[in-house]
Design a protein around this motif. Structure first.
Motif, PDB file in Angstrom:
ATOM      1  N   GLU A 104      -7.494  -5.014  12.783  1.00  0.00           N
ATOM      2  CA  GLU A 104      -7.369  -5.383  14.196  1.00  0.00           C
ATOM      3  C   GLU A 104      -8.645  -5.041  14.957  1.00  0.00           C
ATOM      4  OE1 GLU A 104      -3.805  -3.644  15.820  1.00  0.00           O
ATOM      5  OE2 GLU A 104      -2.550  -4.626  14.296  1.00  0.00           O
ATOM      6  N   GLU A 105      -9.200  -3.864  14.692  1.00  0.00           N
ATOM      7  CA  GLU A 105     -10.440  -3.451  15.348  1.00  0.00           C
ATOM      8  C   GLU A 105     -11.595  -4.372  14.981  1.00  0.00           C
ATOM      9  OE1 GLU A 105     -13.461  -1.475  17.453  1.00  0.00           O
ATOM     10  OE2 GLU A 105     -11.295  -1.539  17.712  1.00  0.00           O
ATOM     11  N   LYS A 106     -11.712  -4.717  13.700  1.00  0.00           N
ATOM     12  CA  LYS A 106     -12.777  -5.622  13.266  1.00  0.00           C
ATOM     13  C   LYS A 106     -12.632  -6.993  13.936  1.00  0.00           C
ATOM     14  CE  LYS A 106     -13.850  -3.758   8.651  1.00  0.00           C
ATOM     15  NZ  LYS A 106     -14.158  -2.486   9.201  1.00  0.00           N
ATOM     16  N   ALA A 107     -11.399  -7.490  14.029  1.00  0.00           N
ATOM     17  CA  ALA A 107     -11.170  -8.791  14.660  1.00  0.00           C
ATOM     18  C   ALA A 107     -11.562  -8.757  16.135  1.00  0.00           C
ATOM     19  CB  ALA A 107      -9.707  -9.205  14.509  1.00  0.00           C
ATOM     20  N   ARG A 108     -11.239  -7.665  16.807  1.00  0.00           N
ATOM     21  CA  ARG A 108     -11.580  -7.538  18.222  1.00  0.00           C
ATOM     22  C   ARG A 108     -13.090  -7.390  18.406  1.00  0.00           C
ATOM     23  NH1 ARG A 108     -13.335  -4.036  21.245  1.00  0.00           N
ATOM     24  NH2 ARG A 108     -13.069  -2.278  19.851  1.00  0.00           N
ATOM     25  N   GLY A 167      -2.901  13.077   4.192  1.00  0.00           N
ATOM     26  CA  GLY A 167      -1.887  12.583   5.112  1.00  0.00           C
ATOM     27  C   GLY A 167      -2.211  11.262   5.783  1.00  0.00           C
ATOM     28  N   VAL A 168      -3.029  10.453   5.153  1.00  0.00           N
ATOM     29  CA  VAL A 168      -3.387   9.142   5.711  1.00  0.00           C
ATOM     30  C   VAL A 168      -2.435   8.078   5.182  1.00  0.00           C
ATOM     31  CG1 VAL A 168      -5.163   7.335   5.751  1.00  0.00           C
ATOM     32  CG2 VAL A 168      -5.819   9.735   6.040  1.00  0.00           C
ATOM     33  N   ASP A 169      -1.846   7.324   6.095  1.00  0.00           N
ATOM     34  CA  ASP A 169      -1.020   6.171   5.746  1.00  0.00           C
ATOM     35  C   ASP A 169      -1.960   4.973   5.650  1.00  0.00           C
ATOM     36  OD1 ASP A 169       0.556   3.870   5.766  1.00  0.00           O
ATOM     37  OD2 ASP A 169       1.953   4.638   7.271  1.00  0.00           O
ATOM     38  N   LEU A 170      -2.247   4.530   4.434  1.00  0.00           N
ATOM     39  CA  LEU A 170      -3.208   3.446   4.246  1.00  0.00           C
ATOM     40  C   LEU A 170      -2.747   2.134   4.884  1.00  0.00           C
ATOM     41  CD1 LEU A 170      -4.495   4.048   0.613  1.00  0.00           C
ATOM     42  CD2 LEU A 170      -5.782   4.285   2.747  1.00  0.00           C
ATOM     43  N   THR A 171      -1.455   1.885   4.913  1.00  0.00           N
ATOM     44  CA  THR A 171      -0.957   0.668   5.557  1.00  0.00           C
ATOM     45  C   THR A 171      -1.352   0.654   7.025  1.00  0.00           C
ATOM     46  OG1 THR A 171       0.893   0.507   4.016  1.00  0.00           O
ATOM     47  CG2 THR A 171       1.084  -0.709   6.083  1.00  0.00           C
ATOM     48  N   ALA A 172      -1.078   1.742   7.723  1.00  0.00           N
ATOM     49  CA  ALA A 172      -1.431   1.835   9.145  1.00  0.00           C
ATOM     50  C   ALA A 172      -2.941   1.811   9.334  1.00  0.00           C
ATOM     51  CB  ALA A 172      -0.834   3.099   9.755  1.00  0.00           C
ATOM     52  N   ALA A 173      -3.660   2.503   8.469  1.00  0.00           N
ATOM     53  CA  ALA A 173      -5.118   2.569   8.594  1.00  0.00           C
ATOM     54  C   ALA A 173      -5.760   1.198   8.390  1.00  0.00           C
ATOM     55  CB  ALA A 173      -5.684   3.574   7.595  1.00  0.00           C
ATOM     56  N   VAL A 174      -5.336   0.482   7.357  1.00  0.00           N
ATOM     57  CA  VAL A 174      -5.901  -0.835   7.073  1.00  0.00           C
ATOM     58  C   VAL A 174      -5.539  -1.826   8.172  1.00  0.00           C
ATOM     59  CG1 VAL A 174      -5.753  -2.801   5.482  1.00  0.00           C
ATOM     60  CG2 VAL A 174      -6.080  -0.503   4.577  1.00  0.00           C
ATOM     61  N   LEU A 210       0.829  -1.203   0.000  1.00  0.00           N
ATOM     62  CA  LEU A 210       0.000   0.000   0.000  1.00  0.00           C
ATOM     63  C   LEU A 210       0.868   1.261   0.000  1.00  0.00           C
ATOM     64  CD1 LEU A 210      -2.844  -1.005   2.471  1.00  0.00           C
ATOM     65  CD2 LEU A 210      -3.079  -0.546   0.028  1.00  0.00           C
ATOM     66  N   ARG A 211       1.960   1.233   0.766  1.00  0.00           N
ATOM     67  CA  ARG A 211       2.871   2.387   0.801  1.00  0.00           C
ATOM     68  C   ARG A 211       3.470   2.626  -0.573  1.00  0.00           C
ATOM     69  NH1 ARG A 211       2.498   6.495   3.066  1.00  0.00           N
ATOM     70  NH2 ARG A 211       2.721   7.274   0.994  1.00  0.00           N
ATOM     71  N   ASP A 212       3.927   1.540  -1.217  1.00  0.00           N
ATOM     72  CA  ASP A 212       4.464   1.661  -2.576  1.00  0.00           C
ATOM     73  C   ASP A 212       3.412   2.245  -3.517  1.00  0.00           C
ATOM     74  OD1 ASP A 212       6.839   0.426  -1.738  1.00  0.00           O
ATOM     75  OD2 ASP A 212       6.210  -1.562  -2.468  1.00  0.00           O
ATOM     76  N   TYR A 213       2.192   1.759  -3.389  1.00  0.00           N
ATOM     77  CA  TYR A 213       1.117   2.227  -4.256  1.00  0.00           C
ATOM     78  C   TYR A 213       0.841   3.708  -4.031  1.00  0.00           C
ATOM     79  CZ  TYR A 213      -3.250   2.458  -6.830  1.00  0.00           C
ATOM     80  OH  TYR A 213      -4.231   2.805  -7.721  1.00  0.00           O
ATOM     81  N   GLN A 214       0.757   4.117  -2.759  1.00  0.00           N
ATOM     82  CA  GLN A 214       0.543   5.538  -2.483  1.00  0.00           C
ATOM     83  C   GLN A 214       1.658   6.379  -3.085  1.00  0.00           C
ATOM     84  OE1 GLN A 214      -0.992   5.073   1.942  1.00  0.00           O
ATOM     85  NE2 GLN A 214      -1.209   7.191   1.273  1.00  0.00           N
ATOM     86  N   ASP A 215       2.892   5.915  -2.971  1.00  0.00           N
ATOM     87  CA  ASP A 215       4.029   6.652  -3.528  1.00  0.00           C
ATOM     88  C   ASP A 215       3.945   6.712  -5.051  1.00  0.00           C
ATOM     89  OD1 ASP A 215       5.029   7.051  -0.968  1.00  0.00           O
ATOM     90  OD2 ASP A 215       6.509   5.429  -1.116  1.00  0.00           O
ATOM     91  N   ARG A 216       3.569   5.603  -5.679  1.00  0.00           N
ATOM     92  CA  ARG A 216       3.469   5.599  -7.143  1.00  0.00           C
ATOM     93  C   ARG A 216       2.344   6.501  -7.630  1.00  0.00           C
ATOM     94  NH1 ARG A 216       4.303  -0.439  -9.401  1.00  0.00           N
ATOM     95  NH2 ARG A 216       3.804   0.632 -11.338  1.00  0.00           N
TER      96      ARG A 216
END
Length: 113
Positions: A95-99, A83-90, A6-12
């Motif tokens: 994790e939230e959904k699993a909990r 300024g959203v980091d999709l890797t961190a957000a996803v 996702l980070r690579d994709y955002q950068d591209r």
């Protein structure tokens, strides 16, 4: 094919916008574009998997893949410009959904019967 994070994709996407798109559209414009792209996915899904038929030339799953990629592109644009980091957000979202939903779907008779 090389793995694309996702980070690579955002950068591209950011590089593409700066090279080919001059600049990002405004956030609200991109929101409108996102809605248009999601609408195109919806139109295709109801014709490929639902009861509606195509009016002209039928489209394919490859077309669906392209439309989903359009959605991802605009999502990456919005994430970049806000300024959203999709890797961190996803990651955090999963994790939230699993909990939160650990047993919820297993207890849903509509899914387990």
């Amino acid at each position: 094919m090389q793995t694309l994070t996702l980070r690579d994709y955002q950068d591209r996407v950011d590089q593409w916008v700066k090279q080919h798109g001059v600049r990002y559209f405004g956030e609200l414009t991109n929101l409108g574009i996102l809605m248009e792209e999601v609408g195109e996915v919806a139109r295709l899904m109801v014709r490929l998997y639902g009861e509606q038929s195509f009016k002209s030339t039928p489209r394919t799953r490859e077309d669906l893949a392209d439309e989903l990629a359009d959605v991802m592109f605009v999502l990456a644009c919005i994430a970049n410009q806000t300024g959203v980091d999709l890797t961190a957000a996803v990651s955090g979202n999963l994790e939230e959904k699993a909990r939160r939903d650990h047993r919820r779907h297993w207890q849903n008779p509509k899914l387990t019967s």
